[in-house]
Design a protein around this motif. Structure first.
Motif, PDB file in Angstrom:
ATOM      1  N   TRP A 159       0.861  -1.325  -0.056  1.00  0.00           N
ATOM      2  CA  TRP A 159       0.068  -0.005  -0.023  1.00  0.00           C
ATOM      3  C   TRP A 159       0.795   1.106  -0.068  1.00  0.00           C
ATOM      4  O   TRP A 159       1.716   1.548   0.815  1.00  0.00           O
ATOM      5  CB  TRP A 159      -0.799   0.218   1.255  1.00  0.00           C
ATOM      6  CG  TRP A 159      -1.998  -1.083   1.257  1.00  0.00           C
ATOM      7  CD1 TRP A 159      -1.804  -2.340   1.971  1.00  0.00           C
ATOM      8  CD2 TRP A 159      -3.213  -1.003   0.579  1.00  0.00           C
ATOM      9  NE1 TRP A 159      -2.937  -3.078   1.517  1.00  0.00           N
ATOM     10  CE2 TRP A 159      -3.688  -2.378   0.854  1.00  0.00           C
ATOM     11  CE3 TRP A 159      -3.781  -0.168  -0.249  1.00  0.00           C
ATOM     12  CZ2 TRP A 159      -4.951  -2.722   0.064  1.00  0.00           C
ATOM     13  CZ3 TRP A 159      -5.136  -0.471  -0.711  1.00  0.00           C
ATOM     14  CH2 TRP A 159      -5.727  -1.945  -0.376  1.00  0.00           C
ATOM     15  N   SER A 180      -0.947   4.345  -0.535  1.00  0.00           N
ATOM     16  CA  SER A 180      -1.717   5.280  -0.076  1.00  0.00           C
ATOM     17  C   SER A 180      -3.112   4.630   0.135  1.00  0.00           C
ATOM     18  O   SER A 180      -3.274   3.330  -0.303  1.00  0.00           O
ATOM     19  CB  SER A 180      -2.210   6.795  -0.804  1.00  0.00           C
ATOM     20  OG  SER A 180      -2.939   6.288  -2.058  1.00  0.00           O
ATOM     21  N   THR A 190      -5.674   4.592  -1.369  1.00  0.00           N
ATOM     22  CA  THR A 190      -6.414   4.133  -2.734  1.00  0.00           C
ATOM     23  C   THR A 190      -5.208   3.567  -3.660  1.00  0.00           C
ATOM     24  O   THR A 190      -5.736   3.135  -4.731  1.00  0.00           O
ATOM     25  CB  THR A 190      -7.193   5.242  -3.112  1.00  0.00           C
ATOM     26  OG1 THR A 190      -6.240   6.414  -3.503  1.00  0.00           O
ATOM     27  CG2 THR A 190      -8.280   5.706  -2.357  1.00  0.00           C
ATOM     28  N   GLU A 191      -4.116   3.670  -3.419  1.00  0.00           N
ATOM     29  CA  GLU A 191      -3.376   3.277  -4.292  1.00  0.00           C
ATOM     30  C   GLU A 191      -2.466   1.936  -3.571  1.00  0.00           C
ATOM     31  O   GLU A 191      -1.730   2.151  -2.629  1.00  0.00           O
ATOM     32  CB  GLU A 191      -2.047   4.389  -4.617  1.00  0.00           C
ATOM     33  CG  GLU A 191      -1.245   3.757  -5.553  1.00  0.00           C
ATOM     34  CD  GLU A 191      -0.322   5.144  -5.845  1.00  0.00           C
ATOM     35  OE1 GLU A 191       0.779   4.773  -6.746  1.00  0.00           O
ATOM     36  OE2 GLU A 191      -0.271   6.225  -5.190  1.00  0.00           O
ATOM     37  N   ARG A 192      -2.390   0.789  -4.451  1.00  0.00           N
ATOM     38  CA  ARG A 192      -1.687  -0.370  -4.136  1.00  0.00           C
ATOM     39  C   ARG A 192      -1.049  -0.978  -5.571  1.00  0.00           C
ATOM     40  O   ARG A 192      -1.463  -0.506  -6.518  1.00  0.00           O
ATOM     41  CB  ARG A 192      -2.682  -1.303  -3.430  1.00  0.00           C
ATOM     42  CG  ARG A 192      -3.833  -2.080  -4.266  1.00  0.00           C
ATOM     43  CD  ARG A 192      -4.667  -3.091  -3.937  1.00  0.00           C
ATOM     44  NE  ARG A 192      -5.221  -3.687  -5.032  1.00  0.00           N
ATOM     45  CZ  ARG A 192      -6.474  -4.377  -4.665  1.00  0.00           C
ATOM     46  NH1 ARG A 192      -6.591  -4.775  -3.633  1.00  0.00           N
ATOM     47  NH2 ARG A 192      -6.783  -4.956  -5.977  1.00  0.00           N
ATOM     48  N   THR A 193       0.052  -2.098  -5.142  1.00  0.00           N
ATOM     49  CA  THR A 193       0.568  -2.667  -5.982  1.00  0.00           C
ATOM     50  C   THR A 193       0.622  -4.129  -5.483  1.00  0.00           C
ATOM     51  O   THR A 193       0.943  -4.392  -4.288  1.00  0.00           O
ATOM     52  CB  THR A 193       1.912  -2.192  -6.106  1.00  0.00           C
ATOM     53  OG1 THR A 193       1.919  -0.958  -6.708  1.00  0.00           O
ATOM     54  CG2 THR A 193       2.781  -3.220  -7.247  1.00  0.00           C
ATOM     55  N   GLU A 251      -8.191  -7.209 -12.590  1.00  0.00           N
ATOM     56  CA  GLU A 251      -8.007  -6.152 -13.403  1.00  0.00           C
ATOM     57  C   GLU A 251      -7.890  -6.598 -14.934  1.00  0.00           C
ATOM     58  O   GLU A 251      -7.772  -7.536 -15.259  1.00  0.00           O
ATOM     59  CB  GLU A 251      -6.810  -5.400 -12.841  1.00  0.00           C
ATOM     60  CG  GLU A 251      -6.892  -4.968 -11.405  1.00  0.00           C
ATOM     61  CD  GLU A 251      -5.439  -4.333 -10.781  1.00  0.00           C
ATOM     62  OE1 GLU A 251      -4.405  -4.605 -11.674  1.00  0.00           O
ATOM     63  OE2 GLU A 251      -5.525  -3.881  -9.966  1.00  0.00           O
TER      64      GLU A 251
END
Length: 62
Positions: free
Chosen positions: A19, A21, A23-26, A62
């Motif tokens: 993580w 943020s 709302t942002e993950r990889t 995705e």
């Protein structure tokens, strides 16, 4: 090609994510079993103690 990726990710719903943020993950890697994902997470936490890592069930393909 899209159908193959969806089928492939459906086979491995457990994911280790990093993580950045709220709302942002990889997605770092995917696994078929929770225990495999937890084992990989333990190793990553030793290698990157400052990273915000977590095991999730990734149903959002995705």
């Amino acid at each position: 090609m899209r159908q193959t990726k969806t089928y492939r990710t459906a086979l491995a719903p457990w994911a280790v994510v990093r993580w950045f943020s709220p709302t942002e993950r990889t997605v770092i890697s995917r696994f078929r079993s929770r225990s495999d994902a937890d084992g990989h997470l333990a190793i990553l936490r030793r290698l990157m103690p400052e990273a915000d890592l977590q095991v999730i069930v990734d149903m959002d393909q995705e």
